[in-house]
Design a protein around this motif. Structure first.
Motif, PDB file in Angstrom:
ATOM      1  N   TYR A  62     -27.897   6.878   5.378  1.00  0.00           N
ATOM      2  CA  TYR A  62     -26.541   6.887   4.847  1.00  0.00           C
ATOM      3  C   TYR A  62     -25.637   5.800   5.418  1.00  0.00           C
ATOM      4  N   VAL A  63     -25.288   5.901   6.643  1.00  0.00           N
ATOM      5  CA  VAL A  63     -24.337   4.948   7.193  1.00  0.00           C
ATOM      6  C   VAL A  63     -24.867   4.432   8.510  1.00  0.00           C
ATOM      7  N   GLU A  64     -24.826   3.130   8.673  1.00  0.00           N
ATOM      8  CA  GLU A  64     -25.406   2.526   9.869  1.00  0.00           C
ATOM      9  C   GLU A  64     -24.427   2.588  11.031  1.00  0.00           C
ATOM     10  N   ASN A  65     -23.169   2.384  10.738  1.00  0.00           N
ATOM     11  CA  ASN A  65     -22.216   2.384  11.848  1.00  0.00           C
ATOM     12  C   ASN A  65     -21.251   3.548  11.696  1.00  0.00           C
ATOM     13  N   GLY A  66     -20.694   3.957  12.780  1.00  0.00           N
ATOM     14  CA  GLY A  66     -19.774   5.083  12.752  1.00  0.00           C
ATOM     15  C   GLY A  66     -18.332   4.639  12.595  1.00  0.00           C
ATOM     16  N   GLN A  67     -18.122   3.511  11.966  1.00  0.00           N
ATOM     17  CA  GLN A  67     -16.767   2.985  11.834  1.00  0.00           C
ATOM     18  C   GLN A  67     -15.941   3.796  10.847  1.00  0.00           C
ATOM     19  N   TYR A  68     -14.815   4.233  11.316  1.00  0.00           N
ATOM     20  CA  TYR A  68     -13.918   4.977  10.446  1.00  0.00           C
ATOM     21  C   TYR A  68     -12.917   4.047   9.795  1.00  0.00           C
ATOM     22  N   GLU A  69     -12.416   4.483   8.654  1.00  0.00           N
ATOM     23  CA  GLU A  69     -11.389   3.704   7.981  1.00  0.00           C
ATOM     24  C   GLU A  69     -10.036   4.252   8.442  1.00  0.00           C
ATOM     25  N   PRO A  70      -9.190   3.410   9.010  1.00  0.00           N
ATOM     26  CA  PRO A  70      -7.875   3.912   9.433  1.00  0.00           C
ATOM     27  C   PRO A  70      -7.072   4.417   8.233  1.00  0.00           C
ATOM     28  N   LEU A  71      -6.137   5.293   8.510  1.00  0.00           N
ATOM     29  CA  LEU A  71      -5.251   5.782   7.463  1.00  0.00           C
ATOM     30  C   LEU A  71      -4.339   4.664   6.972  1.00  0.00           C
ATOM     31  N   LEU A  72      -3.891   4.811   5.734  1.00  0.00           N
ATOM     32  CA  LEU A  72      -2.935   3.838   5.197  1.00  0.00           C
ATOM     33  C   LEU A  72      -1.711   3.738   6.108  1.00  0.00           C
ATOM     34  N   SER A  73      -1.304   4.875   6.645  1.00  0.00           N
ATOM     35  CA  SER A  73      -0.092   4.882   7.471  1.00  0.00           C
ATOM     36  C   SER A  73      -0.319   4.189   8.802  1.00  0.00           C
ATOM     37  N   GLU A  74      -1.579   4.138   9.226  1.00  0.00           N
ATOM     38  CA  GLU A  74      -1.863   3.468  10.495  1.00  0.00           C
ATOM     39  C   GLU A  74      -1.907   1.954  10.313  1.00  0.00           C
ATOM     40  N   LYS A  75      -2.158   1.537   9.072  1.00  0.00           N
ATOM     41  CA  LYS A  75      -2.230   0.105   8.822  1.00  0.00           C
ATOM     42  C   LYS A  75      -0.833  -0.487   8.723  1.00  0.00           C
ATOM     43  N   GLU A  76      -0.002   0.140   7.900  1.00  0.00           N
ATOM     44  CA  GLU A  76       1.329  -0.425   7.699  1.00  0.00           C
ATOM     45  C   GLU A  76       2.160   0.530   6.877  1.00  0.00           C
ATOM     46  N   THR A  77       3.334   0.877   7.370  1.00  0.00           N
ATOM     47  CA  THR A  77       4.293   1.554   6.500  1.00  0.00           C
ATOM     48  C   THR A  77       5.630   0.855   6.661  1.00  0.00           C
ATOM     49  N   THR A  78       6.484   1.026   5.676  1.00  0.00           N
ATOM     50  CA  THR A  78       7.836   0.477   5.754  1.00  0.00           C
ATOM     51  C   THR A  78       8.791   1.566   5.304  1.00  0.00           C
ATOM     52  N   GLU A  79       9.937   1.623   5.955  1.00  0.00           N
ATOM     53  CA  GLU A  79      10.972   2.535   5.510  1.00  0.00           C
ATOM     54  C   GLU A  79      12.022   1.707   4.790  1.00  0.00           C
ATOM     55  N   VAL A  80      12.307   2.061   3.551  1.00  0.00           N
ATOM     56  CA  VAL A  80      13.359   1.331   2.826  1.00  0.00           C
ATOM     57  C   VAL A  80      14.549   2.251   2.599  1.00  0.00           C
ATOM     58  N   GLU A  81      15.733   1.653   2.674  1.00  0.00           N
ATOM     59  CA  GLU A  81      16.964   2.400   2.401  1.00  0.00           C
ATOM     60  C   GLU A  81      17.068   2.643   0.899  1.00  0.00           C
ATOM     61  N   VAL A  82      17.571   3.797   0.540  1.00  0.00           N
ATOM     62  CA  VAL A  82      17.795   4.090  -0.877  1.00  0.00           C
ATOM     63  C   VAL A  82      19.291   4.279  -1.067  1.00  0.00           C
ATOM     64  N   GLY A  83      19.817   3.827  -2.202  1.00  0.00           N
ATOM     65  CA  GLY A  83      21.254   3.950  -2.465  1.00  0.00           C
ATOM     66  C   GLY A  83      21.967   2.677  -2.053  1.00  0.00           C
ATOM     67  N   GLY A  84      23.256   2.790  -1.791  1.00  0.00           N
ATOM     68  CA  GLY A  84      24.016   1.606  -1.411  1.00  0.00           C
ATOM     69  C   GLY A  84      24.648   0.931  -2.623  1.00  0.00           C
ATOM     70  N   ASP A  85      25.191  -0.258  -2.379  1.00  0.00           N
ATOM     71  CA  ASP A  85      26.002  -0.915  -3.406  1.00  0.00           C
ATOM     72  C   ASP A  85      25.227  -1.294  -4.653  1.00  0.00           C
ATOM     73  N   ASP A  86      23.963  -1.661  -4.480  1.00  0.00           N
ATOM     74  CA  ASP A  86      23.191  -2.113  -5.649  1.00  0.00           C
ATOM     75  C   ASP A  86      22.567  -0.968  -6.427  1.00  0.00           C
ATOM     76  N   SER A  87      22.734   0.241  -5.941  1.00  0.00           N
ATOM     77  CA  SER A  87      22.052   1.366  -6.573  1.00  0.00           C
ATOM     78  C   SER A  87      22.707   1.731  -7.900  1.00  0.00           C
ATOM     79  N   PRO A  88      21.904   2.117  -8.859  1.00  0.00           N
ATOM     80  CA  PRO A  88      22.480   2.551 -10.136  1.00  0.00           C
ATOM     81  C   PRO A  88      23.057   3.966 -10.060  1.00  0.00           C
ATOM     82  N   LEU A  89      22.900   4.626  -8.937  1.00  0.00           N
ATOM     83  CA  LEU A  89      23.404   5.996  -8.780  1.00  0.00           C
ATOM     84  C   LEU A  89      24.355   6.066  -7.597  1.00  0.00           C
TER      85      LEU A  89
END
Lengths: 442, 480, 125
Positions: free
Chosen positions: B8-35
């Protein structure tokens, strides 16, 4: 190709079949069928086998019978542009042709993908538990009401739902509650929003659940959701909020308005128009963890102390708890959840928020343009809208919709003089065409 | 030792989570928001990766996953068949991608396909009318039981029990309970079939339905089916067929001819639609004429060859079991599969499925207590823990059978190779069974060792549920 | 051999009770072994009433769920909250740290109707 006359997907050469029959100790495959004469069937369904090529022609011709209309339709089923990477990766046979992860040691890939899907729902809803899918938003709502029945056994049997609710959702809800004492009642809407005053009159300590949608089925954005949450909480009722994966990125966070359960459509990402096929989103509070329907992926460790994923808390499920299971669901929509997760990850936070903001801007722009036409008023409700809005027309709505079809466009008829129009990134480029078609037919 | 290589698998390498690779927090709302800000959330934090990074992430995850295209998948009662590739292409036809609220006149192609599938399924099951709405087998069971309930209620008949054999699928019990029925469990006789005397004692004025799988969950045909049907019908009950094992009977026997009134079809099992790691499936329901008016709405019918197809609501419909029309894409694939095989292909599929199960059974060293079986058999691992044997089979490069179910067989290994395996492949499977049978307890308990993950600790996963990467973060905060 | 303390009373559904003024209730060594690793225990609240022979809670392992049946009638006056965080106590120490409820018996005559250690041992052999 092996045999001309059998299943093209059974690999047996004649000699192999003979060797196998020998090993079993019978002369003929038919001898293996222990079926009494009285119920034998002669095998004639009258279904003509076709070659792969012939079938592709046949079905292509069949689908060509569908009119090529540009759809400005929503009301619970939405078409957003699905990037190529979604098809490409989800179609990998290792994903597509796998089964439920009963042997986690060799299905870590899918389990991780589902864990990531759950995690993204947790981020978007603000609630700590999300399952790895229900069939669609209607069954997710119905399961939420059943959860309310289990966790609110003492305090009553009323489920309150908005006056404007898709009939399909209401129908599923009624059926899922048919085996319980629960009753479903509607509360009125006030110009496209929950009529909070009327709702507060209706709600009492016999209320097990209040359901509201944001955006509503008419596309209007709720302005007093926190008040609805408050009403539910004061009356010891569950607050169930219906929404979708794109709206979640922009509208008030469900946890912040007091939602106890979030349901809705997650197939707005990852699935194109698919005749109503969906992906039911289901998230809830930690305290209801053991009452959650459907599958959950959790984290553990393997024998080498490495992080590993596995289906967990399975004692809630039908294969163990049988008639006392939280739900009868077994096969769910895992592959659709994978697609939604890929689409979500591809958009990223900025892409997702931009997409959601466009759903508000484009709807406002289109409503304004239609409102400018003689014989149309839009939007009917004086609210902000997400993707879609209702249009009042002086002429009969059905006639206008029929004429629009002749012009190549499809919209909803929701009343004698009411149409509903939905705009997304999948059809926004045809907005001019829709407006022109309206001008033509009015 | 037959195998000495990791498959099956030769190496025991795990795939990191998406969140461990990179996440970004973006602000929602503000002056440019349509709401206005009071209608928006404050921020969103999600993975933020480039397309190439995502392509590698999901490709890697796919490499850490077993599938029917990886090798044998003999999960008993799950019927994992090969999924023909062309069905994906026909389902992806852009002209088929329509909104469910489109007018009937504008989606004649879609309706014609659905109508065609209703007809195919009716013929195959020996039923008179079919709904395609239920989105999975369990949803089909629920819809079918709702139909039974509506039928009895229409007759002014108050019945509150559904009888189910002890060896049935868990969904049967759960679906009946969801519809509000009390479940009466029926024991098996010593041959592994329905105990007809026990059934006669169980049926009565309260019996709404008997739910039955045939062949049953150890692969045995219920020989007394005609007597069973008569017993249930005489008591005023209905007979429900769980279509999980229909692959064993294609073209040789039909539920309708056996006396069943209601049935569901599992299209991923019988008609080779891909299971997708846990769905989507589809669970169409067929009924006899007398029950057709109760089916979920809408259904498709042909008005006339000139005016085409339309949706209609059956007169006394139970209503909806799905928000729209069910899992459309899956239904297209099922239609394509049935049309590809035709009468001869369907007949051959069940022949080869039964041949394969019997051949594999003859090559496996474990005892098989019940027979003669059809498309699947329940071997017993005897003194050995079936779950451990299964884990060891992973090391031998195959997917193991369903274990410890049904409970009528101790340490059961419910095995269903389906028609798609060749003799060579079945020999490999048998070798994996037999190699595991020869391994000592310690090896079995430590298995698997050659897979992506070693044996996973289910107990701690359940005692300390961590269901999102937020929960993982909280946990590591606690440790710190 | 499973441990079956002589000073306790038992029921066929594998619960034990002490015969004290405030009776302690739990599941037997045999029962915990049959279940396997316990991962979750659901118990009533203090003040709840138990009725002999009726369900009072649930104990779960990975692959099984078992109802708990009250060996006696009475009022719950204590709940072993340690089990909510450490359900494994039921496996490790079923008669001491793995206890489940403390109950004020409604009718002490009920104790006489229960199995003795010897009778219970016979049942599990």
């Amino acid at each position: 190709m092996t045999s001309e006359r059998g299943s093209p997907y059974a690999p047996h050469a004649d000699a192999e079949t003979v060797a196998m029959l020998d090993a079993i100790g019978v002369d003929d495959v038919e001898a293996l069928f222990d079926i009494p004469e009285g119920v034998r069937f002669d095998g004639e369904f009258g279904i003509e086998p076709r070659s792969e090529q012939a079938l592709r022609r046949e079905l292509s011709a069949l689908f060509a019978k569908n009119d090529d209309l540009t759809e400005f339709m929503g009301r619970g089923h939405y078409d957003h542009y699905v990037p190529s990477i979604v098809d490409n990766l989800s179609q990998r046979a290792e994903f597509l042709t796998s089964y439920t992860q009963y042997q986690p040691e060799i299905t870590q890939g899918f389990l991780q993908a589902l864990f990531e899907y759950q995690s993204m729902l947790v981020e978007l809803t603000g609630l700590p538990v999300a399952n790895c899918s229900m069939y669609d938003s209607a069954t997710a709502l119905a399961e939420a009401a059943r959860l309310a029945n289990r966790v609110r056994q003492v305090s009553g049997t009323r489920v309150l739902v908005p006056e404007f609710l898709r009939s399909g959702k209401r129908g599923v809800l009624d059926n899922y509650l048919a085996g319980t004492e629960m009753t479903v009642e509607t509360y009125p809407m006030d110009d496209g929003n929950v009529d909070v005053g009327a709702l507060s009159e209706l709600v009492d300590d016999e209320t097990a659940m209040i359901y509201a949608e944001n955006p509503t089925v008419r596309g209007s954005i709720e302005e007093r959701l926190a008040d609805v949450g408050e009403l539910a909480s004061e009356n010891d009722a569950l607050f169930c909020l219906g929404t979708d994966l794109v709206a979640l990125a922009l509208l008030e966070e469900p946890a912040s308005v007091g939602a106890d359960v979030v349901v809705g459509e997650a197939g707005v990402l990852g699935l194109p128009s698919a005749y109503g096929m969906g992906l039911g989103l289901f998230a809830t509070r930690e305290e209801y963890l053991r009452q959650v329907p459907g599958r959950l992926v959790g984290v553990s460790e393997d024998a080498a102390d490495k992080r590993a994923y596995t289906l967990t808390l399975q004692t809630r499920e039908q294969h163990i708890r049988r008639e006392r299971a939280t739900s009868n669901i077994c096969t769910n929509q895992a592959w659709v959840a994978l697609r939604a997760a890929i689409h979500l990850a591809w958009l990223g936070p900025s892409g997702l928020v931009d997409l959601a903001e466009d759903c508000v801007r484009d709807a406002a722009d289109l409503a304004e343009r239609l409102d400018a036409l003689l014989g149309l008023q839009a939007p009917v409700h004086d609210r902000y809208h997400f993707r879609e809005f209702v249009v009042r027309c002086d002429q009969p709505a059905a006639a206008i919709a029929g004429d629009l079809e002749s012009e190549g466009f499809a919209v909803h008829v929701v009343g004698e003089h009411l149409l509903q129009v939905c705009i997304t990134d999948a059809n926004a480029h045809d907005a001019d065409g829709l407006v022109a078609a309206f001008e033509e037919v009015l | 030792m037959i195998y000495d290589q990791a498959r099956y698998v030769e190496n025991g390498q795990y795939e990191p989570l998406l969140s461990e690779k990179e996440t970004t927090e973006v602000e929602v709302g503000g002056d440019d928001s349509p709401l206005p800000d009071d209608l928006t959330r404050d921020s969103v934090e999600l993975p933020d990766l480039s397309e190439p990074e995502l392509a590698r992430h999901y490709t890697r995850l796919s490499q850490m996953n077993w599938s029917i295209d990886s090798g044998p998948y003999p999960l008993g009662s799950c019927t994992m068949k090969y999924n023909p590739k062309f069905t994906e292409d026909v389902a992806a036809d852009p002209n088929g991608a329509v909104h469910p609220d489109r007018s009937a006149r504008s989606v004649q192609g879609t309706l014609k396909l659905l109508h065609g599938l209703q007809e195919y399924l009716a013929k195959i099951g020996g039923m008179d009318a079919v709904t395609l709405q239920p989105p999975a087998g369990a949803a089909g069971e629920f819809a079918g039981i709702l139909v039974a309930k509506a039928y009895h209620e229409a007759n002014g008949d108050d019945r509150n029990e559904v009888i189910i054999p002890a060896s049935a699928h868990g969904t049967n019990f759960a679906s009946a309970a969801m519809a509000g029925y009390d479940v009466v469990e029926l024991p098996s006789d010593e041959d592994g079939r329905v105990d007809v005397e026990a059934l006669e004692a169980a049926v009565g004025d309260d019996t709404a339905a008997l739910m039955l799988t045939n062949p049953n969950t150890v692969g045995l045909f219920e020989r007394d089916i005609e007597q069973i049907a008569e017993t249930v019908h005489e008591a005023g009950g209905l007979l429900y067929y769980d279509g999980a094992n229909l692959n064993a009977l294609l073209g040789r026997a039909r539920p309708g001819d056996m006396g069943f009134d209601i049935m569901h079809y599992n299209v991923h099992k019988t008609f080779a639609t891909p299971h997708g790691g846990g769905g989507p499936g589809a669970g169409p329901v067929g009924v006899v004429d007398e029950l057709a008016e109760f089916l979920p709405s809408p259904r498709v019918r042909e008005r006339s060859s000139r005016s085409g197809y339309e949706l209609f609501d059956p007169e006394r419909s139970v209503g909806k079991v799905h928000g729209f029309h069910g899992n459309w894409l899956v239904l297209v694939k099922a239609y394509a599969y049935i049309a590809r095989l035709g009468d001869e292909g369907l007949l051959d599929a069940s022949a080869k499925a039964v041949l394969n199960a019997n051949y594999l059974g003859s090559q496996v060293e474990f005892d098989i207590p019940y027979g003669p079986f059809h498309h699947e058999f329940a071997a017993t691992s005897g003194e050995k823990d079936a779950a451990n044997v299964a884990k060891r089979m992973l090391d031998y490069g195959v997917h193991p059978p369903t274990t410890k179910w049904p409970e009528m067989v101790p340490e059961a290994m419910l095995t269903e190779p389906t028609e798609i395996e060749s003799k060579k492949s079945l020999d490999d499977l048998a070798a994996a069974f037999n190699a595991a049978a020869g391994d000592d307890e310690e090896t079995l308990a430590d298995a698997p060792s050659r897979t992506t993950a070693r044996r996973i600790d289910q107990v701690s996963a359940a005692r300390n549920p961590q269901l999102s990467w937020r929960a993982l973060d909280d946990e590591s905060d606690d440790d710190a | 051999m499973f441990e079956v303390p002589d000073d306790l009373r038992y029921v066929e559904s594998h619960e034990w009770t002490s015969t004290d003024d405030v009776a302690r209730i739990g599941i037997t060594d045999f029962a915990q072994d049959e279940l396997g690793d316990v991962v979750f225990v659901e118990l009533p609240d203090e003040g709840d009433e138990l009725a002999k022979g009726e369900e009072f809670g649930v104990v779960e392992s990975i692959k099984a769920v078992s109802d708990l049946y009250a060996p006696i009638s009475g009022t719950v006056v204590g709940v072993n909250e340690a089990l909510f965080d450490q359900p494994e106590l039921v496996n490790d120490d079923p008669y001491a740290e793995g206890w489940m409820l403390e109950v004020e018996p409604a009718d002490e005559a009920e104790f006489d109707e229960l199995l003795t250690a010897e009778e219970y041992r016979e049942q599990t052999e």
